[in-house]
Motif scaffolding. Structure first.
Motif, PDB file in Angstrom:
ATOM      1  N   PHE A  23      11.776   3.225   2.868  1.00 24.03           N
ATOM      2  CA  PHE A  23      12.672   4.279   2.399  1.00 24.03           C
ATOM      3  C   PHE A  23      13.835   3.763   1.564  1.00 24.03           C
ATOM      4  CE2 PHE A  23      10.483   6.854   5.588  1.00 24.03           C
ATOM      5  CZ  PHE A  23      10.286   8.007   4.847  1.00 24.03           C
ATOM      6  N   CYS A  24      14.130   2.466   1.627  1.00 24.87           N
ATOM      7  CA  CYS A  24      15.213   1.982   0.760  1.00 24.87           C
ATOM      8  C   CYS A  24      14.837   2.142  -0.707  1.00 24.87           C
ATOM      9  CB  CYS A  24      15.562   0.527   1.087  1.00 24.87           C
ATOM     10  SG  CYS A  24      14.359  -0.708   0.566  1.00 24.87           S
ATOM     11  N   GLN A  25      13.534   2.217  -0.987  1.00 20.75           N
ATOM     12  CA  GLN A  25      13.084   2.383  -2.365  1.00 20.75           C
ATOM     13  C   GLN A  25      13.083   3.843  -2.808  1.00 20.75           C
ATOM     14  OE1 GLN A  25       9.718  -0.296  -3.545  1.00 20.75           O
ATOM     15  NE2 GLN A  25       9.646  -0.768  -1.367  1.00 20.75           N
ATOM     16  N   LEU A  26      13.394   4.743  -1.872  1.00 28.08           N
ATOM     17  CA  LEU A  26      13.488   6.171  -2.213  1.00 28.08           C
ATOM     18  C   LEU A  26      14.894   6.580  -2.628  1.00 28.08           C
ATOM     19  CD1 LEU A  26      11.399   8.450   0.204  1.00 28.08           C
ATOM     20  CD2 LEU A  26      11.332   8.376  -2.288  1.00 28.08           C
ATOM     21  N   VAL A  27      15.887   5.731  -2.349  1.00 24.56           N
ATOM     22  CA  VAL A  27      17.270   6.080  -2.673  1.00 24.56           C
ATOM     23  C   VAL A  27      17.403   6.348  -4.168  1.00 24.56           C
ATOM     24  CG1 VAL A  27      19.655   5.268  -2.741  1.00 24.56           C
ATOM     25  CG2 VAL A  27      18.230   4.773  -0.748  1.00 24.56           C
ATOM     26  N   GLY A  28      18.011   7.478  -4.508  1.00 25.81           N
ATOM     27  CA  GLY A  28      18.174   7.855  -5.907  1.00 25.81           C
ATOM     28  C   GLY A  28      17.095   8.776  -6.419  1.00 25.81           C
ATOM     29  N   ARG A  29      15.977   8.870  -5.680  1.00 25.06           N
ATOM     30  CA  ARG A  29      14.941   9.828  -6.071  1.00 25.06           C
ATOM     31  C   ARG A  29      15.308  11.197  -5.507  1.00 25.06           C
ATOM     32  NH1 ARG A  29       9.288   6.520  -6.509  1.00 25.06           N
ATOM     33  NH2 ARG A  29      10.178   4.412  -6.578  1.00 25.06           N
ATOM     34  N   GLY A  75       0.781  -1.233   0.000  1.00 21.63           N
ATOM     35  CA  GLY A  75       0.000   0.000   0.000  1.00 21.63           C
ATOM     36  C   GLY A  75       0.808   1.276   0.000  1.00 21.63           C
ATOM     37  N   VAL A  76       2.033   1.263  -0.537  1.00 24.92           N
ATOM     38  CA  VAL A  76       2.878   2.461  -0.511  1.00 24.92           C
ATOM     39  C   VAL A  76       3.038   3.037  -1.913  1.00 24.92           C
ATOM     40  CG1 VAL A  76       5.144   3.404   0.059  1.00 24.92           C
ATOM     41  CG2 VAL A  76       4.159   1.605   1.472  1.00 24.92           C
ATOM     42  N   LEU A  89       4.942   9.736   5.024  1.00 27.47           N
ATOM     43  CA  LEU A  89       6.300   9.587   5.554  1.00 27.47           C
ATOM     44  C   LEU A  89       7.219  10.478   4.740  1.00 27.47           C
ATOM     45  CD1 LEU A  89       6.364   5.710   6.085  1.00 27.47           C
ATOM     46  CD2 LEU A  89       5.991   7.491   7.804  1.00 27.47           C
ATOM     47  N   ASP A  90       7.502  11.643   5.300  1.00 28.70           N
ATOM     48  CA  ASP A  90       8.294  12.665   4.624  1.00 28.70           C
ATOM     49  C   ASP A  90       9.746  12.578   5.096  1.00 28.70           C
ATOM     50  OD1 ASP A  90       9.470  14.966   3.645  1.00 28.70           O
ATOM     51  OD2 ASP A  90       7.770  16.265   4.105  1.00 28.70           O
ATOM     52  N   PRO A  91      10.690  12.259   4.224  1.00 29.40           N
ATOM     53  CA  PRO A  91      12.088  12.118   4.640  1.00 29.40           C
ATOM     54  C   PRO A  91      12.724  13.422   5.078  1.00 29.40           C
ATOM     55  CG  PRO A  91      11.924  12.034   2.255  1.00 29.40           C
ATOM     56  CD  PRO A  91      10.520  12.003   2.778  1.00 29.40           C
ATOM     57  N   ASP A  92      12.061  14.562   4.906  1.00 33.39           N
ATOM     58  CA  ASP A  92      12.589  15.836   5.368  1.00 33.39           C
ATOM     59  C   ASP A  92      12.164  16.153   6.797  1.00 33.39           C
ATOM     60  OD1 ASP A  92      13.958  16.364   3.068  1.00 33.39           O
ATOM     61  OD2 ASP A  92      12.358  17.550   2.153  1.00 33.39           O
ATOM     62  N   ARG A  93      11.387  15.252   7.434  1.00 34.72           N
ATOM     63  CA  ARG A  93      10.896  15.538   8.782  1.00 34.72           C
ATOM     64  C   ARG A  93      11.608  14.675   9.817  1.00 34.72           C
ATOM     65  NH1 ARG A  93       4.736  15.357   9.398  1.00 34.72           N
ATOM     66  NH2 ARG A  93       5.245  16.724  11.147  1.00 34.72           N
ATOM     67  N   PRO A  94      12.016  15.255  10.935  1.00 36.49           N
ATOM     68  CA  PRO A  94      12.743  14.500  11.967  1.00 36.49           C
ATOM     69  C   PRO A  94      11.971  13.311  12.518  1.00 36.49           C
ATOM     70  CG  PRO A  94      12.907  16.856  12.375  1.00 36.49           C
ATOM     71  CD  PRO A  94      11.904  16.683  11.268  1.00 36.49           C
ATOM     72  N   ILE A  95      10.633  13.355  12.457  1.00 40.74           N
ATOM     73  CA  ILE A  95       9.832  12.282  13.036  1.00 40.74           C
ATOM     74  C   ILE A  95      10.183  10.931  12.413  1.00 40.74           C
ATOM     75  CG2 ILE A  95       7.906  12.552  11.401  1.00 40.74           C
ATOM     76  CD1 ILE A  95       6.011  11.929  13.716  1.00 40.74           C
ATOM     77  N   GLY A 131      16.305  14.208  -3.594  1.00 41.84           N
ATOM     78  CA  GLY A 131      16.437  14.592  -2.198  1.00 41.84           C
ATOM     79  C   GLY A 131      16.716  13.477  -1.213  1.00 41.84           C
ATOM     80  N   PHE A 132      16.773  12.208  -1.668  1.00 44.33           N
ATOM     81  CA  PHE A 132      16.993  11.121  -0.712  1.00 44.33           C
ATOM     82  C   PHE A 132      18.258  10.364  -1.085  1.00 44.33           C
ATOM     83  CE2 PHE A 132      16.329   7.129   1.541  1.00 44.33           C
ATOM     84  CZ  PHE A 132      15.887   7.593   2.770  1.00 44.33           C
ATOM     85  N   THR A 133      19.196  10.318  -0.139  1.00 46.89           N
ATOM     86  CA  THR A 133      20.506   9.736  -0.383  1.00 46.89           C
ATOM     87  C   THR A 133      20.704   8.458   0.415  1.00 46.89           C
ATOM     88  OG1 THR A 133      21.521  10.960   1.428  1.00 46.89           O
ATOM     89  CG2 THR A 133      21.442  12.050  -0.734  1.00 46.89           C
ATOM     90  N   VAL A 134      21.767   7.726   0.077  1.00 46.16           N
ATOM     91  CA  VAL A 134      22.137   6.549   0.853  1.00 46.16           C
ATOM     92  C   VAL A 134      22.470   6.950   2.288  1.00 46.16           C
ATOM     93  CG1 VAL A 134      23.802   4.661   1.080  1.00 46.16           C
ATOM     94  CG2 VAL A 134      22.953   5.298  -1.173  1.00 46.16           C
ATOM     95  N   GLY A 135      23.028   8.150   2.463  1.00 46.72           N
ATOM     96  CA  GLY A 135      23.338   8.629   3.803  1.00 46.72           C
ATOM     97  C   GLY A 135      22.110   8.712   4.682  1.00 46.72           C
ATOM     98  N   ARG A 136      21.010   9.178   4.131  1.00 43.02           N
ATOM     99  CA  ARG A 136      19.768   9.251   4.909  1.00 43.02           C
ATOM    100  C   ARG A 136      19.275   7.852   5.253  1.00 43.02           C
ATOM    101  NH1 ARG A 136      15.718  14.100   3.197  1.00 43.02           N
ATOM    102  NH2 ARG A 136      17.139  15.820   3.599  1.00 43.02           N
ATOM    103  N   LEU A 137      19.319   6.951   4.300  1.00 41.48           N
ATOM    104  CA  LEU A 137      18.935   5.570   4.576  1.00 41.48           C
ATOM    105  C   LEU A 137      19.841   4.979   5.650  1.00 41.48           C
ATOM    106  CD1 LEU A 137      17.271   3.022   3.890  1.00 41.48           C
ATOM    107  CD2 LEU A 137      18.973   2.508   2.118  1.00 41.48           C
ATOM    108  N   GLY A 138      21.126   5.376   5.631  1.00 47.79           N
ATOM    109  CA  GLY A 138      22.076   4.859   6.602  1.00 47.79           C
ATOM    110  C   GLY A 138      21.684   5.138   8.039  1.00 47.79           C
ATOM    111  N   GLN A 139      21.049   6.275   8.289  1.00 48.34           N
ATOM    112  CA  GLN A 139      20.636   6.573   9.665  1.00 48.34           C
ATOM    113  C   GLN A 139      19.531   5.613  10.110  1.00 48.34           C
ATOM    114  OE1 GLN A 139      19.499  10.626  10.379  1.00 48.34           O
ATOM    115  NE2 GLN A 139      19.326  10.332  12.581  1.00 48.34           N
ATOM    116  N   LEU A 140      18.607   5.312   9.213  1.00 50.62           N
ATOM    117  CA  LEU A 140      17.540   4.365   9.537  1.00 50.62           C
ATOM    118  C   LEU A 140      18.099   2.963   9.743  1.00 50.62           C
ATOM    119  CD1 LEU A 140      14.899   5.591   6.926  1.00 50.62           C
ATOM    120  CD2 LEU A 140      14.824   5.949   9.394  1.00 50.62           C
TER     121      LEU A 140
END
Length: 214
Positions: free
Chosen positions: A146-152, A80-81, A113-119, A154-163
């Motif tokens: 969010f692994c499926q957002l990498v490369g789109r 459902g995403v 689920l907005d990757p720009d929000r700290p939540i 504003g979303f980097t591997v670095g951001r995924l790395g924190q998750l």
């Protein structure tokens, strides 16, 4: 709803998910080497703490559905995403747009689920009193989404790395729990006495004394 997946299976699945992502993005092999860009979503923005438990509950419901499906089909998948550009007002009232994961629900508004929000990055840490299996389930869910957002945009591997790093810590705690329980059982069988588990290290400020383990 009852759990459709055992704690052991949940931990193995989370471990496998991390291993898969490291094979796709080798830079995730060591979380210390992930270049995190914290400025867009980190310490400069304060979220409403009322929103954290509400979103956690919503995602726990999604995790339960996935676990129930897994029990029937042996596959964990979220159907459902959608990934789309979402516009919303920021704290200053200005309209901002970003690529988001939009989770549709049958009984209410969609979860954004907005990757720009700290939540997104602090959700598990803001709910330390929840059962460990729920923390692992929700964090695994966020990583899968969010692994499926990498490369789109504003979303980097670095951001995924924190998750991924947070998921690693949760898996480590679960492994410690398993070790404590095994040692406790062995000691009881040896002398018949009850032995309390060792203190489990907190997740960087998470109060481990409030954490429940299902």
């Amino acid at each position: 709803m009852g759990y459709g997946v055992s704690m052991e299976r949940l931990v193995l699945t989370a471990d496998s998910l991390v291993d898969y992502l490291v094979s796709v993005h080798p830079e995730l092999a060591d979380p210390r080497h992930v270049g995190l860009d914290l400025e867009p979503y980190g310490k400069t923005v304060k979220e409403s703490w009322v929103e954290f438990p509400l979103m956690f509950d919503d995602l726990v419901d999604r995790v339960r559905c996935i676990e129930a499906q897994y029990a029937k089909t042996s596959y964990m998948v979220e159907r459902g995403v959608d990934y789309c550009c979402v516009s919303r007002p920021n704290r200053d009232g200005d309209i901002v747009s970003s690529m988001c994961a939009v989770v549709t629900k049958d009984d209410g508004p969609a979860i954004i689920l907005d990757p720009d929000r700290p939540i997104v990055y602090g959700l598990v840490r803001a709910n330390p009193e929840r059962p460990l299996r729920d923390l692992i389930g929700v964090q695994s869910y966020l990583v899968r989404v969010f692994c499926q957002l990498v490369g789109r945009p504003g979303f980097t591997v670095g951001r995924l790395g924190q998750l991924v790093g947070t998921l690693r810590e949760l898996v480590r705690l679960a492994r410690l729990d398993e070790g404590d329980e095994a040692g406790d059982r062995a000691e009881r069988s040896a002398d018949g006495a009850e032995a309390g588990p060792e203190q489990i290290p907190p997740i960087h400020g998470m109060d481990s004394t409030r954490r429940e383990v299902a």
